[in-house]
Write a protein that holds these residues in place. Structure first.
Motif, PDB file in Angstrom:
ATOM      1  N   UNK A   1       0.831  -1.216   0.000  1.00 22.87           N
ATOM      2  CA  UNK A   1       0.000   0.000   0.000  1.00 22.87           C
ATOM      3  C   UNK A   1       0.864   1.265   0.000  1.00 22.87           C
ATOM      4  N   UNK A   2       0.324   2.328  -0.568  1.00 19.69           N
ATOM      5  CA  UNK A   2       0.985   3.638  -0.527  1.00 19.69           C
ATOM      6  C   UNK A   2       0.889   4.150   0.910  1.00 19.69           C
ATOM      7  N   UNK A   3       2.020   4.454   1.513  1.00 19.99           N
ATOM      8  CA  UNK A   3       2.048   4.940   2.891  1.00 19.99           C
ATOM      9  C   UNK A   3       1.978   6.469   2.881  1.00 19.99           C
ATOM     10  N   UNK A   4       0.970   7.031   3.554  1.00 23.22           N
ATOM     11  CA  UNK A   4       0.811   8.485   3.515  1.00 23.22           C
ATOM     12  C   UNK A   4       0.703   9.076   4.915  1.00 23.22           C
ATOM     13  N   UNK A   5       1.138  10.321   5.020  1.00 22.98           N
ATOM     14  CA  UNK A   5       0.934  11.125   6.226  1.00 22.98           C
ATOM     15  C   UNK A   5      -0.020  12.249   5.850  1.00 22.98           C
TER      16      UNK A   5
ATOM     17  N   UNK B   1      -9.256   9.896   6.728  1.00 24.73           N
ATOM     18  CA  UNK B   1      -8.889   8.556   7.180  1.00 24.73           C
ATOM     19  C   UNK B   1     -10.037   7.578   6.952  1.00 24.73           C
ATOM     20  N   UNK B   2     -11.246   8.009   7.280  1.00 21.77           N
ATOM     21  CA  UNK B   2     -12.423   7.155   7.090  1.00 21.77           C
ATOM     22  C   UNK B   2     -12.672   6.896   5.604  1.00 21.77           C
ATOM     23  N   UNK B   3     -12.480   7.923   4.776  1.00 17.71           N
ATOM     24  CA  UNK B   3     -12.714   7.782   3.340  1.00 17.71           C
ATOM     25  C   UNK B   3     -11.738   6.783   2.718  1.00 17.71           C
ATOM     26  N   UNK B   4     -10.509   6.756   3.241  1.00 19.24           N
ATOM     27  CA  UNK B   4      -9.493   5.877   2.675  1.00 19.24           C
ATOM     28  C   UNK B   4      -9.511   4.472   3.276  1.00 19.24           C
TER      29      UNK B   4
ATOM     30  N   UNK C   1      -5.901  -1.703   1.491  1.00 26.37           N
ATOM     31  CA  UNK C   1      -4.962  -2.600   0.817  1.00 26.37           C
ATOM     32  C   UNK C   1      -4.174  -1.864  -0.268  1.00 26.37           C
ATOM     33  N   UNK C   2      -4.604  -0.613  -0.577  1.00 28.07           N
ATOM     34  CA  UNK C   2      -3.913   0.185  -1.598  1.00 28.07           C
ATOM     35  C   UNK C   2      -3.275   1.447  -1.022  1.00 28.07           C
ATOM     36  N   UNK C   3      -3.908   2.023  -0.002  1.00 25.83           N
ATOM     37  CA  UNK C   3      -3.388   3.242   0.637  1.00 25.83           C
ATOM     38  C   UNK C   3      -3.516   3.095   2.147  1.00 25.83           C
ATOM     39  N   UNK C   4      -2.447   3.417   2.858  1.00 25.10           N
ATOM     40  CA  UNK C   4      -2.473   3.284   4.310  1.00 25.10           C
ATOM     41  C   UNK C   4      -2.023   4.593   4.964  1.00 25.10           C
TER      42      UNK C   4
ATOM     43  N   UNK D   1     -11.045   8.096  -6.620  1.00 23.78           N
ATOM     44  CA  UNK D   1     -10.152   8.921  -7.435  1.00 23.78           C
ATOM     45  C   UNK D   1      -8.906   9.323  -6.654  1.00 23.78           C
ATOM     46  N   UNK D   2      -9.066   9.637  -5.370  1.00 23.35           N
ATOM     47  CA  UNK D   2      -7.913  10.022  -4.549  1.00 23.35           C
ATOM     48  C   UNK D   2      -6.900   8.885  -4.482  1.00 23.35           C
ATOM     49  N   UNK D   3      -7.390   7.687  -4.271  1.00 21.59           N
ATOM     50  CA  UNK D   3      -6.499   6.526  -4.222  1.00 21.59           C
ATOM     51  C   UNK D   3      -5.762   6.359  -5.545  1.00 21.59           C
ATOM     52  N   UNK D   4      -6.475   6.501  -6.639  1.00 14.97           N
ATOM     53  CA  UNK D   4      -5.849   6.360  -7.970  1.00 14.97           C
ATOM     54  C   UNK D   4      -4.766   7.406  -8.179  1.00 14.97           C
ATOM     55  N   UNK D   5      -5.051   8.646  -7.764  1.00 14.09           N
ATOM     56  CA  UNK D   5      -4.084   9.719  -7.948  1.00 14.09           C
ATOM     57  C   UNK D   5      -2.848   9.513  -7.077  1.00 14.09           C
ATOM     58  N   UNK D   6      -3.048   9.031  -5.856  1.00 14.67           N
ATOM     59  CA  UNK D   6      -1.911   8.776  -4.964  1.00 14.67           C
ATOM     60  C   UNK D   6      -1.027   7.658  -5.515  1.00 14.67           C
ATOM     61  N   UNK D   7      -1.624   6.666  -6.106  1.00 16.74           N
ATOM     62  CA  UNK D   7      -0.843   5.583  -6.712  1.00 16.74           C
ATOM     63  C   UNK D   7      -0.031   6.109  -7.896  1.00 16.74           C
TER      64      UNK D   7
END
Length: 219
Positions: A5-9, A22-25, A30-33, A115-121
């Motif tokens: 998963x993409x690790x984000x702060x 946090x709730x939205x993600x 499994x893709x963004x943490x 869309x946010x998850x896709x952009x972060x990836x």
């Protein structure tokens, strides 16, 4: 082997926003943490240094600070750092400023979780991402800037409101006077001043006035 998963702060001065993101993600863990959250610039610097996330997702405006300044600071500390700015402001001038300080992306808070998850990836993969609607307007704005249109100071990256504040500075109006004329708080004026100083690469009012006169922004 599945990609980790993409690790984000997350950085935002509103706890509700942090909780909401946090709730939205969460459905996409499994893709963004989300590995950390910060509500201020100094806290964010310490957190990012310790956690070394793949991406820092930061609001453009923070209490008493600027997400743009934080972005620049993080990248100066680590040139490989990826910072994506998330904002309610669909203003192409903010986009230009974000790109100028080295941001890897500029997204609007109305974005969906998918869309946010896709952009972060995409950012982790090395791409730079920009809100689609904003990107289209930015192209038009850039063309008009090149032809000399827009408000005084636009070429220096000043927003329309910052241009107004600078005009008051040139004529010697105090922070309180500027606040009264624009019907905003003095803290808002101070925030605009910090942004103006950064863009004009000066440290005080006298320097801003000197640049404004030298560059012909105001006469």
């Amino acid at each position: 082997m599945a990609e980790t998963p993409v690790r984000i702060v997350l950085v935002d001065d509103h706890e509700m926003v942090l909780q909401g993101l946090t709730s939205m993600l969460m459905p996409f863990r499994d893709r963004v943490r989300v590995v950390g959250q910060a509500t201020g610039a100094d806290q964010a610097v310490r957190l990012v240094s310790g956690l070394n996330p793949d991406i820092v997702l930061c609001d453009v405006r923070l209490q008493g600070a600027s997400g743009l300044d934080l972005c620049q600071r993080l990248i100066e500390l680590d040139p490989s750092r990826r910072v994506v700015l998330l904002s309610v402001y669909d203003d192409e001038q903010y986009l230009f400023q974000a790109l100028r300080v080295g941001a890897s992306g500029y997204l609007i808070k109305q974005i969906t979780g998918v869309e946010l998850v896709r952009q972060l990836e995409l950012v982790r993969a090395g791409e730079r991402v920009i809100d689609t609607a904003l990107a289209g307007r930015a192209v038009d704005t850039a063309a008009r800037l090149a032809s000399g249109e827009f408000w005084p100071g636009a070429r220096q990256g000043l927003t329309h409101r910052e241009s107004e504040v600078l005009s008051f500075i040139v004529t010697g109006v105090s922070n309180r006077g500027i606040a009264q004329r624009l019907v905003v708080g003095e803290e808002t004026v101070k925030s605009h001043l910090r942004s103006i100083y950064r863009k004009l690469e000066v440290s005080d009012r006298a320097g801003a006035v000197a640049v404004a006169l030298r560059e012909g922004i105001f006469r």
